[in-house]
Write an enzyme that holds these catalytic residues in place. Structure first.
Site, short mmCIF file in Angstrom:
data_model
loop_
_atom_site.label_atom_id
_atom_site.label_comp_id
_atom_site.label_asym_id
_atom_site.label_seq_id
_atom_site.Cartn_x
_atom_site.Cartn_y
_atom_site.Cartn_z
N ASP A 4 0.87 -1.16 0.07
CA ASP A 4 0.23 0.08 0.05
C ASP A 4 0.86 1.34 -0.11
OD1 ASP A 4 1.08 0.17 2.42
OD2 ASP A 4 -1.02 -0.04 3.78
N ASP A 39 -8.13 -6.76 0.26
CA ASP A 39 -7.36 -6.95 1.28
C ASP A 39 -7.93 -6.48 2.71
OD1 ASP A 39 -6.86 -3.96 1.04
OD2 ASP A 39 -5.52 -4.65 2.70
N CYS A 51 -15.08 -27.39 5.43
CA CYS A 51 -13.72 -26.65 5.11
C CYS A 51 -12.61 -27.68 4.64
CB CYS A 51 -13.23 -25.61 6.14
SG CYS A 51 -12.06 -24.71 5.91
N CYS A 89 -9.29 -26.54 4.60
CA CYS A 89 -8.23 -25.75 5.25
C CYS A 89 -7.22 -26.86 5.72
CB CYS A 89 -8.48 -24.62 5.88
SG CYS A 89 -8.80 -24.75 7.71
N CYS A 108 -8.81 -27.86 9.38
CA CYS A 108 -10.01 -28.72 9.41
C CYS A 108 -9.71 -30.09 8.80
CB CYS A 108 -11.06 -27.85 8.47
SG CYS A 108 -11.67 -26.23 9.40
N HIS A 160 -7.59 -20.88 8.79
CA HIS A 160 -8.62 -21.39 8.45
C HIS A 160 -9.67 -20.16 7.88
CE1 HIS A 160 -13.12 -22.74 8.69
NE2 HIS A 160 -13.15 -21.61 9.27
ZN LIG Z 1 -10.75 -24.58 8.14
#
Ligand SMILES: [Zn+2]
Length: 369
Positions: free
Chosen positions: A102, A284, A323, A325, A328, A355
């Site tokens: 930025d 973002d 999920c 990820c 998970c 996650h």
């Molecule tokens: Zn997850």
């Protein structure tokens, strides 16, 4: 008032639109010097050059393609010269994919209580040393180039939503566009020896507060100038959600299809969906990782749960069974995470961060072709 002469001679074909529903979500490919990125995409904030508590591999495992770093924080500590000596942003934090910095403007205006704005730039008190420092459009370009980002943002005059700031909206609006012109001149100077495909991409920032007419004018000025991408700034700064939606809705049919559109500072799943459905390609926010470090995670249906709640003490299920990820899939249970948060074990915040990042990127992926 002197505005930029319309040029529109972009040398690079940096955005390939794959589909576009009228004024609605689009899927595309953003081409950077460090590879192509499918859009829409969520970009986590690596405030100090790294996404807090995560290695580059962990960030990548959440499906993230671009990491953002904060010019202001890196300029204050350790300084762009030190980052450059350590090999530049990518070597510094070991993130080898595209990075975006930025302009530093948001922090200059939001973190520094003592500041003086002139046409030249902003003098502000260093929050670490207490010394007075100065940043200008030219200095912002120099810092970002030295840091080595692949996408950089023009230095703008941000206003708040308090009464005092709203009075300044017009002045800040005009200054933002004058500063853009200076950013472009400096950017061209700094990149003159680079081949077009080797130089970073420059984003201009649309301002204008909640005034739809100013927003429209600002977008036109930015799109008439020699910038590669369009950034929408000054939203999600405390205004009611509906006010932000009005601005996004108003701008949706007006974007140049050839350029990527980046909405700064938006990371709530509902807002993310609304923005993407109104033509935004990149977003973002610190929200997913900040929330995660405070044990707050998103689950199916954009619901938030607090992992420290007593109800999870012996819960053997992962954060969200749907999920994919790392946390998970490997079945780190809510009971385990609750305990680790309770005893301040940093791993809990890291797993929750992975996650939450995955949660937002899965939303983005659902809009891709
Ligand atoms: Zn997850």
């Amino acid at each position: 008032m002197l505005y930029l002469t319309p040029v529109n001679d972009l040398k690079l074909n940096i955005f390939e639109e794959i589909n576009q529903s009228p004024n609605g979500p689009r899927s595309g490919v953003l081409k950077t010097r460090r590879g192509d990125v499918k859009t829409p995409t969520f970009m986590p904030d690596g405030t100090r050059g790294v996404v807090k508590s995560l290695t580059a591999e962990q960030v990548k495992s959440a499906g993230i393609d671009i990491v953002l770093a904060n010019t202001f924080h890196l300029h204050i500590q350790p300084g762009e010269d030190v980052v450059a000596k350590l090999g530049g942003l990518h070597e510094f934090g070991k993130w080898q994919g595209p990075m975006l910095t930025d302009s530093g403007g948001f922090q200059v205006f939001s973190l520094s209580k003592l500041r003086k704005i002139t046409e030249d730039g902003v003098t502000f008190k260093d929050p670490v040393t207490g010394d007075m420092r100065f940043i200008s459009p030219e200095i912002s370009m120099q810092i970002q180039l030295k840091l080595g980002a692949d996408m950089i943002v023009a230095f703008d005059h941000l206003t708040g939503l308090d009464e005092e700031s709203i009075k300044d909206t017009q002045e800040a609006f005009d200054r933002t566009h004058r500063w853009l012109e200076r950013c472009i001149v400096e950017f061209k100077k700094l990149t003159k020896d680079m081949k077009p495909e080797e130089r970073p991409l420059l984003f201009g920032v649309v301002q204008g507060g909640l005034d739809l007419s100013l927003r429209e004018q600002s977008l036109k000025i930015i799109q008439d100038s020699e910038v590669d991408g369009i950034a929408i700034g000054g939203l999600s700064v405390g205004e009611p959600r509906e006010e932000m939606y009005k601005v996004l809705n108003h701008l949706a049919p007006l974007y140049d299809p050839k350029r990527p559109r980046f909405l700064l500072g938006v990371g709530d799943p509902r807002d993310l969906r609304y923005a993407i459905e109104h033509g935004i390609d990149m977003l973002d926010c610190v929200l997913p990782t900040r929330n995660a470090r405070h044990a707050t995670v998103w689950v199916e249906g954009d619901k938030q749960i607090h992992l420290t709640n007593a109800q999870f003490i012996d819960d053997i299920s992962p954060i969200d069974p749907g999920c994919d990820c790392y946390a998970c899939v490997n079945n780190y249970s809510k009971g385990f995470l609750r305990h680790q948060f309770k005893v301040n074990e940093p791993l809990a915040g890291s797993l929750a961060s992975i996650h939450n990042l995955r949660y937002l990127q899965r939303i983005c992926e659902s809009y891709r072709i």
